[in-house]
Design a protein around this motif. Structure first.
Motif, mmCIF file in Angstrom:
data_model
loop_
_atom_site.group_PDB
_atom_site.id
_atom_site.type_symbol
_atom_site.label_atom_id
_atom_site.label_comp_id
_atom_site.label_asym_id
_atom_site.label_seq_id
_atom_site.Cartn_x
_atom_site.Cartn_y
_atom_site.Cartn_z
ATOM 1 N N LYS A 1 0.830 -1.202 0.000
ATOM 2 C CA LYS A 1 0.000 0.000 0.000
ATOM 3 C C LYS A 1 0.872 1.263 0.000
ATOM 4 O O LYS A 1 0.587 2.242 -0.690
ATOM 5 C CB LYS A 1 -0.925 -0.005 1.217
ATOM 6 C CG LYS A 1 -2.065 -1.017 1.133
ATOM 7 C CD LYS A 1 -2.945 -0.942 2.356
ATOM 8 C CE LYS A 1 -4.147 -1.847 2.217
ATOM 9 N NZ LYS A 1 -5.043 -1.392 1.111
ATOM 10 N N TYR A 2 1.953 1.233 0.794
ATOM 11 C CA TYR A 2 2.854 2.386 0.830
ATOM 12 C C TYR A 2 3.423 2.681 -0.554
ATOM 13 O O TYR A 2 3.429 3.827 -1.019
ATOM 14 C CB TYR A 2 3.990 2.113 1.816
ATOM 15 C CG TYR A 2 3.895 2.900 3.096
ATOM 16 C CD1 TYR A 2 4.028 4.285 3.102
ATOM 17 C CD2 TYR A 2 3.686 2.267 4.309
ATOM 18 C CE1 TYR A 2 3.952 5.012 4.269
ATOM 19 C CE2 TYR A 2 3.600 2.982 5.494
ATOM 20 C CZ TYR A 2 3.726 4.352 5.465
ATOM 21 O OH TYR A 2 3.637 5.069 6.635
ATOM 22 N N ILE A 3 3.914 1.653 -1.212
ATOM 23 C CA ILE A 3 4.542 1.853 -2.523
ATOM 24 C C ILE A 3 3.515 2.378 -3.531
ATOM 25 O O ILE A 3 3.792 3.293 -4.319
ATOM 26 C CB ILE A 3 5.180 0.546 -3.013
ATOM 27 C CG1 ILE A 3 6.350 0.162 -2.108
ATOM 28 C CG2 ILE A 3 5.645 0.684 -4.456
ATOM 29 C CD1 ILE A 3 6.981 -1.171 -2.462
ATOM 30 N N SER A 4 2.308 1.824 -3.500
ATOM 31 C CA SER A 4 1.284 2.222 -4.471
ATOM 32 C C SER A 4 0.902 3.693 -4.300
ATOM 33 O O SER A 4 0.939 4.475 -5.255
ATOM 34 C CB SER A 4 0.047 1.336 -4.299
ATOM 35 O OG SER A 4 0.376 -0.031 -4.476
ATOM 36 N N TYR A 5 0.551 4.039 -3.068
ATOM 37 C CA TYR A 5 0.137 5.421 -2.828
ATOM 38 C C TYR A 5 1.304 6.394 -2.947
ATOM 39 O O TYR A 5 1.137 7.535 -3.396
ATOM 40 C CB TYR A 5 -0.509 5.548 -1.444
ATOM 41 C CG TYR A 5 -1.915 5.000 -1.395
ATOM 42 C CD1 TYR A 5 -2.965 5.671 -2.009
ATOM 43 C CD2 TYR A 5 -2.192 3.810 -0.736
ATOM 44 C CE1 TYR A 5 -4.259 5.173 -1.967
ATOM 45 C CE2 TYR A 5 -3.478 3.301 -0.676
ATOM 46 C CZ TYR A 5 -4.509 3.986 -1.295
ATOM 47 O OH TYR A 5 -5.790 3.488 -1.262
ATOM 48 N N LEU A 6 2.501 5.938 -2.550
ATOM 49 C CA LEU A 6 3.662 6.830 -2.656
ATOM 50 C C LEU A 6 3.978 7.124 -4.117
ATOM 51 O O LEU A 6 4.340 8.260 -4.468
ATOM 52 C CB LEU A 6 4.869 6.185 -1.970
ATOM 53 C CG LEU A 6 6.070 7.100 -1.694
ATOM 54 C CD1 LEU A 6 5.668 8.251 -0.792
ATOM 55 C CD2 LEU A 6 7.194 6.313 -1.055
ATOM 56 N N PHE A 7 3.814 6.136 -4.969
ATOM 57 C CA PHE A 7 4.045 6.337 -6.409
ATOM 58 C C PHE A 7 3.040 7.343 -6.972
ATOM 59 O O PHE A 7 3.399 8.293 -7.676
ATOM 60 C CB PHE A 7 3.934 5.001 -7.137
ATOM 61 C CG PHE A 7 4.071 5.112 -8.633
ATOM 62 C CD1 PHE A 7 5.315 5.328 -9.221
ATOM 63 C CD2 PHE A 7 2.957 5.015 -9.458
ATOM 64 C CE1 PHE A 7 5.439 5.449 -10.596
ATOM 65 C CE2 PHE A 7 3.078 5.129 -10.833
ATOM 66 C CZ PHE A 7 4.325 5.351 -11.395
ATOM 67 N N PHE A 8 1.761 7.159 -6.617
ATOM 68 C CA PHE A 8 0.726 8.062 -7.121
ATOM 69 C C PHE A 8 0.923 9.482 -6.591
ATOM 70 O O PHE A 8 0.842 10.463 -7.353
ATOM 71 C CB PHE A 8 -0.654 7.529 -6.716
ATOM 72 C CG PHE A 8 -1.770 8.502 -6.965
ATOM 73 C CD1 PHE A 8 -2.239 8.744 -8.251
ATOM 74 C CD2 PHE A 8 -2.362 9.196 -5.909
ATOM 75 C CE1 PHE A 8 -3.263 9.657 -8.482
ATOM 76 C CE2 PHE A 8 -3.377 10.096 -6.130
ATOM 77 C CZ PHE A 8 -3.830 10.328 -7.416
ATOM 78 N N GLU A 9 1.203 9.603 -5.296
ATOM 79 C CA GLU A 9 1.344 10.936 -4.695
ATOM 80 C C GLU A 9 2.599 11.644 -5.208
ATOM 81 O O GLU A 9 2.624 12.877 -5.317
ATOM 82 C CB GLU A 9 1.406 10.814 -3.171
ATOM 83 C CG GLU A 9 0.142 10.259 -2.532
ATOM 84 C CD GLU A 9 -1.036 11.194 -2.685
ATOM 85 O OE1 GLU A 9 -0.802 12.386 -2.915
ATOM 86 O OE2 GLU A 9 -2.182 10.727 -2.572
ATOM 87 N N THR A 10 3.645 10.901 -5.517
ATOM 88 C CA THR A 10 4.856 11.517 -6.056
ATOM 89 C C THR A 10 4.581 12.140 -7.420
ATOM 90 O O THR A 10 5.035 13.259 -7.723
ATOM 91 C CB THR A 10 5.982 10.481 -6.164
ATOM 92 O OG1 THR A 10 6.237 9.916 -4.872
ATOM 93 C CG2 THR A 10 7.256 11.119 -6.681
ATOM 94 N N ILE A 11 3.831 11.417 -8.248
ATOM 95 C CA ILE A 11 3.446 11.977 -9.552
ATOM 96 C C ILE A 11 2.588 13.227 -9.356
ATOM 97 O O ILE A 11 2.782 14.258 -10.027
ATOM 98 C CB ILE A 11 2.700 10.924 -10.388
ATOM 99 C CG1 ILE A 11 3.629 9.750 -10.716
ATOM 100 C CG2 ILE A 11 2.149 11.542 -11.667
ATOM 101 C CD1 ILE A 11 2.952 8.625 -11.468
ATOM 102 N N LEU A 12 1.639 13.165 -8.411
ATOM 103 C CA LEU A 12 0.788 14.318 -8.136
ATOM 104 C C LEU A 12 1.616 15.508 -7.647
ATOM 105 O O LEU A 12 1.377 16.653 -8.047
ATOM 106 C CB LEU A 12 -0.264 13.937 -7.093
ATOM 107 C CG LEU A 12 -1.264 15.033 -6.709
ATOM 108 C CD1 LEU A 12 -2.084 15.468 -7.919
ATOM 109 C CD2 LEU A 12 -2.188 14.547 -5.593
ATOM 110 N N ALA A 13 2.599 15.232 -6.790
ATOM 111 C CA ALA A 13 3.466 16.306 -6.295
ATOM 112 C C ALA A 13 4.249 16.950 -7.430
ATOM 113 O O ALA A 13 4.427 18.172 -7.468
ATOM 114 C CB ALA A 13 4.417 15.762 -5.232
#
Length: 374
Positions: free
Chosen positions: A292-304
């Motif tokens: 879950k960390y990797i999935s959301y971290l990947f998405f949020e990094t793109i959003l950032a």
């Protein structure tokens, strides 16, 4: 009439149903009503309802004389703005300012009255080490108050001195008239006494003429505002309001999105029954969390990255630091926010509770992080 009563019965049944549903969720009521009130209550307790007292260092070549003038200034000044010390070394004062040991350094002009007589304003040099545009605006207001108060006292002193000088001038003129009469009545033209009286008359009239000449040569603007100020910041970069608050806005957006998404994750899976499948599947809880960390971290990094690019290209917000440090700070922020969101998802029973907890955390971040007020 019968239809109307049936209508009321059907509508009132929904009222009872919805009220029962609301009171069955006490956590929701507490988070919706008590949570925001508690945040505002704590903010009200912590907010200082007074002007910021500036630690000020006055730099002057004659500290003893200036101390008397400063005492007069502070007595006549109602608001407590300056917590001041007097220093004679400008470089030492600026070094203290750079180390945040003082908030303002005000260099008092040397021989100000000589400068004013030369038809120039005597200028206070004011140094600060702020980058917050709001704080810089406050310092500019304080500088205007300082200069206005000094000008007021100077004008009052000049008015009093003018009244005293007018009496002396009148006496001098009367003396000059008397000497002129005495000179006119002198019988021998070559008398030594008469020559002395003539010389005294010439000197008195010359002094009066010189004073009037100096007074008339001064600009009206200099007479009204003999002192001015020049404000200088130690920082090489002076940010705009948008440029200063843009990083904080990005942080709040990323934090809120990360916490909201991650707080809804486990709640939804628990309510849908997927969590029960995870428990019997050959997967460990740590592996689930890492995934879950990797999935959301990947998405949020793109959003950032998208938000940052929009801020830089559309709003023209400069990046003054290194991109590596900025990227590291963003990753740490997202990692921490996701952890907080997962914690909220564990203590929430419904999606509504998770969203409300996330909103309360966002309100607390706005009020207590320094974004809303310093």
């Amino acid at each position: 009439m019968t239809r109307f009563f049936k209508f009321l019965i059907r509508v009132s049944s929904f009222l009872g149903k919805e009220m029962t549903e609301i009171f069955r969720q006490p956590r929701l009521i507490l988070t919706l009503v008590l949570g925001p009130f508690l945040i505002m209550f704590l903010f009200g307790l912590g907010y200082p309802d007074q002007n910021r007292t500036l630690r000020t260092t006055f730099v002057t070549t004659d500290p003893a004389t200036f101390q008397k003038e400063m005492n007069t200034f502070t007595k006549s000044f109602n608001s407590k703005i300056f917590d001041y010390v007097i220093e004679s070394d400008k470089e030492l004062a600026l070094a203290k300012l750079a180390l945040n040991q003082t908030d303002l350094v005000i260099v008092v002009p040397d021989i100000p009255f000589e400068t004013i007589k030369n038809n120039q304003q005597a200028e206070f040099l004011i140094y600060h080490n702020e980058v917050d545009p709001i704080q810089i605006g406050y310092i500019q207001s304080v500088a205007r108050i300082l200069v206005d108060e000094v000008n007021r006292q100077i004008l009052q002193s000049m008015a009093e001195q003018g009244q005293a000088d007018s009496g002396s001038l009148q006496t001098d003129l009367e003396t000059a008239i008397a000497k002129t009469q005495a000179l006119r009545q002198a019988v021998p033209a070559g008398d030594v006494k008469t020559a002395t009286q003539a010389a005294d008359l010439e000197k008195d009239l010359t002094d009066v003429h010189a004073n009037l000449t100096t007074f008339r040569s001064l600009s009206s603007g200099i007479l009204v505002s003999p002192f001015s100020s020049k404000i200088t910041g130690l920082s090489e970069v002076q940010l705009t309001v948008t440029g200063f608050f843009a990083p904080a806005v990005i942080v709040l957006l990323l934090q809120h999105v990360s916490i909201t998404f991650s707080s809804l994750s486990i709640v939804r899976e628990t309510r849908s029954g997927i969590m029960e499948l995870f428990r019997v599947a050959p997967i460990k809880a740590f592996e689930t969390l890492v995934g879950k960390y990797i999935s959301y971290l990947f998405f949020e990094t793109i959003l950032a990255g998208v938000i940052t690019a929009l801020a830089v290209w559309l709003l023209r917000i400069p990046i003054l630091g290194s991109l590596q440090d900025y990227a590291l700070a963003v990753v740490v922020l997202l990692f921490t926010s996701l952890g907080v969101g997962f914690f909220i998802s564990l203590i929430s029973q419904t999606d509504t509770q998770a969203v409300q907890y996330s909103m309360l955390l966002m309100l607390a971040s706005i009020f207590f992080s320094g974004f809303f007020l310093d």
